[in-house]
Scaffold this motif. Sequence first.
Motif, mmCIF file in Angstrom:
data_model
loop_
_atom_site.group_PDB
_atom_site.id
_atom_site.type_symbol
_atom_site.label_atom_id
_atom_site.label_comp_id
_atom_site.label_asym_id
_atom_site.label_seq_id
_atom_site.Cartn_x
_atom_site.Cartn_y
_atom_site.Cartn_z
ATOM 1 N N LEU A 188 0.827 -1.211 0.000
ATOM 2 C CA LEU A 188 0.000 0.000 0.000
ATOM 3 C C LEU A 188 0.860 1.258 0.000
ATOM 4 O O LEU A 188 0.553 2.222 -0.715
ATOM 5 N N ILE A 189 1.939 1.253 0.773
ATOM 6 C CA ILE A 189 2.868 2.391 0.774
ATOM 7 C C ILE A 189 3.469 2.576 -0.609
ATOM 8 O O ILE A 189 3.619 3.704 -1.110
ATOM 9 N N GLY A 190 3.806 1.463 -1.269
ATOM 10 C CA GLY A 190 4.341 1.558 -2.623
ATOM 11 C C GLY A 190 3.339 2.143 -3.599
ATOM 12 O O GLY A 190 3.689 2.990 -4.439
ATOM 13 N N ALA A 191 2.078 1.698 -3.505
ATOM 14 C CA ALA A 191 1.034 2.232 -4.389
ATOM 15 C C ALA A 191 0.799 3.715 -4.123
ATOM 16 O O ALA A 191 0.633 4.508 -5.060
ATOM 17 N N LEU A 192 0.774 4.106 -2.841
ATOM 18 C CA LEU A 192 0.585 5.517 -2.504
ATOM 19 C C LEU A 192 1.764 6.365 -2.981
ATOM 20 O O LEU A 192 1.578 7.514 -3.401
ATOM 21 N N THR A 193 2.963 5.797 -2.927
ATOM 22 C CA THR A 193 4.127 6.509 -3.440
ATOM 23 C C THR A 193 3.944 6.853 -4.911
ATOM 24 O O THR A 193 4.238 7.983 -5.352
ATOM 25 N N GLU A 194 3.455 5.886 -5.673
ATOM 26 C CA GLU A 194 3.244 6.135 -7.100
ATOM 27 C C GLU A 194 2.119 7.136 -7.328
ATOM 28 O O GLU A 194 2.253 8.066 -8.135
ATOM 29 N N ARG A 195 0.995 6.974 -6.616
ATOM 30 C CA ARG A 195 -0.157 7.858 -6.845
ATOM 31 C C ARG A 195 0.111 9.294 -6.419
ATOM 32 O O ARG A 195 -0.364 10.243 -7.062
ATOM 33 N N LEU A 196 0.858 9.481 -5.325
ATOM 34 C CA LEU A 196 1.027 10.816 -4.752
ATOM 35 C C LEU A 196 2.261 11.551 -5.268
ATOM 36 O O LEU A 196 2.334 12.777 -5.161
ATOM 37 N N THR A 197 3.230 10.828 -5.812
ATOM 38 C CA THR A 197 4.468 11.486 -6.229
ATOM 39 C C THR A 197 4.788 11.281 -7.711
ATOM 40 O O THR A 197 5.101 12.238 -8.413
ATOM 41 N N ILE A 198 4.729 10.035 -8.184
ATOM 42 C CA ILE A 198 5.101 9.752 -9.565
ATOM 43 C C ILE A 198 3.978 10.116 -10.537
ATOM 44 O O ILE A 198 4.223 10.740 -11.579
ATOM 45 N N TYR A 199 2.758 9.763 -10.207
ATOM 46 C CA TYR A 199 1.635 10.012 -11.118
ATOM 47 C C TYR A 199 1.425 11.493 -11.423
ATOM 48 O O TYR A 199 1.248 11.859 -12.592
ATOM 49 N N PRO A 200 1.453 12.386 -10.433
ATOM 50 C CA PRO A 200 1.283 13.815 -10.764
ATOM 51 C C PRO A 200 2.384 14.365 -11.659
ATOM 52 O O PRO A 200 2.164 15.347 -12.376
ATOM 53 N N ALA A 201 3.559 13.750 -11.627
ATOM 54 C CA ALA A 201 4.691 14.228 -12.436
ATOM 55 C C ALA A 201 4.998 13.278 -13.585
ATOM 56 O O ALA A 201 6.133 13.223 -14.061
ATOM 57 N N ARG A 202 3.979 12.541 -14.047
ATOM 58 C CA ARG A 202 4.199 11.491 -15.052
ATOM 59 C C ARG A 202 4.713 12.031 -16.379
ATOM 60 O O ARG A 202 5.328 11.292 -17.149
ATOM 61 N N GLU A 203 4.471 13.304 -16.674
ATOM 62 C CA GLU A 203 4.938 13.891 -17.928
ATOM 63 C C GLU A 203 6.345 14.458 -17.815
ATOM 64 O O GLU A 203 6.900 14.941 -18.806
ATOM 65 N N ALA A 204 6.915 14.415 -16.617
ATOM 66 C CA ALA A 204 8.261 14.962 -16.415
ATOM 67 C C ALA A 204 9.308 14.004 -16.977
ATOM 68 O O ALA A 204 9.015 12.850 -17.307
ATOM 69 N N SER A 205 10.528 14.475 -17.071
ATOM 70 C CA SER A 205 11.614 13.650 -17.589
ATOM 71 C C SER A 205 11.969 12.560 -16.574
ATOM 72 O O SER A 205 11.703 12.703 -15.375
ATOM 73 N N PRO A 206 12.578 11.461 -17.037
ATOM 74 C CA PRO A 206 12.994 10.401 -16.103
ATOM 75 C C PRO A 206 13.912 10.894 -15.000
ATOM 76 O O PRO A 206 13.851 10.399 -13.875
ATOM 77 N N LEU A 207 14.755 11.893 -15.297
ATOM 78 C CA LEU A 207 15.645 12.421 -14.274
ATOM 79 C C LEU A 207 14.861 13.044 -13.135
ATOM 80 O O LEU A 207 15.180 12.841 -11.950
ATOM 81 N N ILE A 208 13.813 13.808 -13.462
ATOM 82 C CA ILE A 208 12.974 14.420 -12.425
ATOM 83 C C ILE A 208 12.293 13.341 -11.594
ATOM 84 O O ILE A 208 12.208 13.438 -10.358
ATOM 85 N N LEU A 209 11.816 12.290 -12.243
ATOM 86 C CA LEU A 209 11.146 11.206 -11.516
ATOM 87 C C LEU A 209 12.114 10.493 -10.577
ATOM 88 O O LEU A 209 11.739 10.103 -9.465
ATOM 89 N N ILE A 210 13.348 10.308 -11.016
ATOM 90 C CA ILE A 210 14.351 9.679 -10.157
ATOM 91 C C ILE A 210 14.641 10.552 -8.935
ATOM 92 O O ILE A 210 14.757 10.053 -7.808
#
Length: 291
Positions: free
Chosen positions: A74-96
């Motif tokens: 659940l923590i992993g899923a929330l990490t994706e929904r709250l941090t990665i998903y809102p910035a999904r259009e950003a470059s891979p460097l920003i996501l890292i």
Amino acid sequence: MENFLEFLFAGLVNGAIYALIALGFMIIYNATGVINFAQGEFVMLGAMLTASLTGKFHFPLLLMLPIVLVFVALIGALTERLTIYPAREASPLILIIITIGVSILLKGLAMFVWGKDPLPVKAFIPGGPYHFLGATLPPQGVLILLVTVLAFLTTEAFFRFTLWGKAMRACAYNRLGARVIGINISNLTCISFALSAALSGLAGIIISPLTFATYDMGTMLGLKGFSAAVFGGLGSAAGAFCGGLILGVLETLSAGYLSSAYKDAVAFLLLLMVLFVRPEGLLSLKTAEKL
């Protein structure tokens, strides 16, 4: 010979943990193309929750195991929904960079909740060590090897025989093509984070009786798991498995025959060698692109 077998067994046990973490890196990388540097903190959460539930609340193993795995997933899923998903259009460097921030946040929260003192965990399998050709192997080490092999076989079956697993493989092969044929990339990304976190949480559970659970244990484990994933090939589950075992054995042999001061340096030296000689990894069929 006895010393060599001792080092070999210890290296395989350590390598099995690195392999589980490397598998988590591989799953997220295939689904998103991002390296999740918060992966080690999921290991830490698994270990800390295990220490709390078994030590303070005296949960039995069969009840503790699903609770910890579900919570970490659940923590992993929330990490994706709250941090990665809102910035999904950003470059891979920003996501890292975002995943690095998540790692720092999780470590700080763990220190606030559990404190800085190490938490012990009782062995899941009581009894003395097993003996083989003069060498010894603790029951917990055998459990780690068996759980790791079972986890890899289960993950491989998931990717080959389930609809979600096949969709993830299609996404790893061609994201645009997967989107064209109707695969929901967003849902797959969330599932990949949850699955990856659960595998790392499992690594934290099974390693906790051998080491004390601490809030900062995930950083080094995450880096070594990343080294194993790159060594074997980020796109290959078999590569993650082999890379973890090889790294664990080399690390233990160097500590036993040279000096324990070189133990942590082996992982990063191996990482640099692979990046220079074969950036795509030993077992990856893909050709690395140089930018």
